[in-house]
Design an enzyme around this catalytic site. Structure first.
Site, short mmCIF file in Angstrom:
data_model
loop_
_atom_site.label_atom_id
_atom_site.label_comp_id
_atom_site.label_asym_id
_atom_site.label_seq_id
_atom_site.Cartn_x
_atom_site.Cartn_y
_atom_site.Cartn_z
N ASN A 18 0.87 -1.17 0.00
CA ASN A 18 0.00 0.00 0.00
C ASN A 18 0.91 1.23 0.00
OD1 ASN A 18 -1.76 2.08 0.49
ND2 ASN A 18 -2.33 1.42 2.55
N LYS B 221 0.17 4.29 -0.20
CA LYS B 221 -0.41 5.47 0.44
C LYS B 221 -0.15 6.71 -0.44
CE LYS B 221 -0.05 3.13 4.83
NZ LYS B 221 0.08 3.20 6.28
N HIS C 50 -9.35 1.30 4.90
CA HIS C 50 -8.09 1.50 5.61
C HIS C 50 -8.32 2.42 6.81
CE1 HIS C 50 -4.00 2.55 6.59
NE2 HIS C 50 -3.64 1.47 5.93
N GLU D 106 -6.70 4.78 7.96
CA GLU D 106 -6.47 6.20 7.68
C GLU D 106 -7.70 6.83 7.01
OE1 GLU D 106 -2.78 5.53 5.60
OE2 GLU D 106 -1.91 4.85 7.50
N GLU E 54 -5.29 -4.88 10.40
CA GLU E 54 -4.23 -3.91 10.65
C GLU E 54 -4.50 -3.20 11.98
OE1 GLU E 54 -2.29 -2.69 6.66
OE2 GLU E 54 -3.93 -1.33 7.05
N GLY F 247 2.79 2.13 10.87
CA GLY F 247 3.77 3.20 10.75
C GLY F 247 4.46 3.55 12.06
N SER G 113 3.66 -2.26 10.35
CA SER G 113 5.11 -2.37 10.59
C SER G 113 5.65 -3.76 10.23
CB SER G 113 5.45 -2.00 12.02
OG SER G 113 5.09 -0.65 12.27
P1 13P Z 1 3.21 0.24 7.68
O1 13P Z 1 3.70 -1.06 7.08
O2 13P Z 1 3.98 1.43 7.21
O3 13P Z 1 3.11 0.13 9.18
O4 13P Z 1 1.72 0.46 7.14
C1 13P Z 1 0.81 -0.59 7.18
C2 13P Z 1 -0.40 -0.20 6.42
O5 13P Z 1 -1.13 0.70 6.82
C3 13P Z 1 -0.67 -0.89 5.17
O6 13P Z 1 -1.94 -0.61 4.71
#
Ligand code: 13P
Length: 251
Positions: A9, A11, A96, A98, A168, A174, A214
């Site tokens: 992803n 982002k 997601h 976010e 997740e 992150g 992560s």
């Molecule tokens: P990270 O791997 O940067 O923690 O992000 C995970 C994520 O949100 C994938 O959709």
């Protein structure tokens, strides 16, 4: 049987030019190996056509990171599932954390997005997961159950069978703080049981449930070794071909 999948992803990262270069690098690296999983990259809308045209899409599936909850019309700035499908993309990340947190996407909105994605032949990668405060008080099971029920349990068994799930935990995204393999397995097994209770054991056994948060080359082998962890949805580590490949080859 269900598939193992490693999905990136991206982002809101990379320009079109940088994204195409990254996709080509991953494509070239994959040409030399036979991965034991499907590989997907989800990119910003702007990149989709160029990325689809730059790589072997039999080797790497391409996806969007979102789509609209409306079919078409006067929704300035939105991108429909039909538009995403017309780029050659086959997947779309939906729900997601976010999007839920920053753009106020509710279970009802996500239900519409899932239906439109499926109607346009896209495979949703549907994200669920609890925030830290919910885990600390032991509510994570009930939170993920409600997220699955609220946006997906209206589907027929046939349509549910087209969904990829991604667990997740928001506290792991992150942050560098990964769920332990045992924590991931515990909740993945719970999610699978929740699916089995609604759609039966066969549908549940065939559903791929990815872990995200992560995930990196160093912790992917332990996570992916768990029976109910069918791969990963990767953020930061998907933005470099070598770390993304390091996770793909963890299978
Ligand atoms: P990270 O791997 O940067 O923690 O992000 C995970 C994520 O949100 C994938 O959709």
């Amino acid at each position: 049987m269900r598939k193992n999948i490693v999905a990136g992803n991206w982002k809101m990262n990379t320009t079109v030019q940088e994204g195409v270069a990254l996709a080509k690098e991953i494509d070239a690296a994959l040409a030399g190996v036979t991965p034991k999983c499907d590989v997907i990259i989800a990119t910003p809308f702007t990149h989709l056509v160029s990325v689809v045209n730059a790589i072997d899409t039999n080797r790497i599936g391409v996806g969007a990171e979102n789509c609209a909850d409306k079919t078409e019309g006067a929704f300035t700035g939105e991108v429909s599932a039909k538009m995403v499908a017309s780029t050659g993309a086959k997947y779309v990340i939906l729900g997601h954390s976010e999007r839920r947190a920053y753009y106020h996407e509710t279970p009802e909105i996500l239900k519409e997005k899932v239906l439109l994605a499926l109607a346009n032949g896209l495979t949703p990668i549907f994200c669920i997961g609890e925030v830290l405060e919910e885990r600390e008080v032991g509510k994570h099971f009930e939170v993920v159950k409600a997220q699955v029920e609220g946006s997906l349990f209206n589907l027929s068994a046939e349509d549910f069978g087209k969904i990829i799930l991604a667990y997740e935990p928001v506290w792991a995204i992150g942050t560098g703080k990964t769920a332990t393999a045992d924590q991931a397995e515990e909740i993945h097994a719970f999610i699978r049981k929740t699916i089995a209770d609604k759609y039966g054991k066969e549908v549940a056994e065939n559903t791929s449930i990815l872990y995200g948060g992560s995930c990196k080359p160093s912790n992917a082998p332990e996570l992916f070794a768990k029976p109910d962890v069918d791969g990963g949805l990767i953020g930061g580590a998907a933005l470099k071909a070598d770390s993304f490949m390091g996770i793909i080859t963890a299978f």
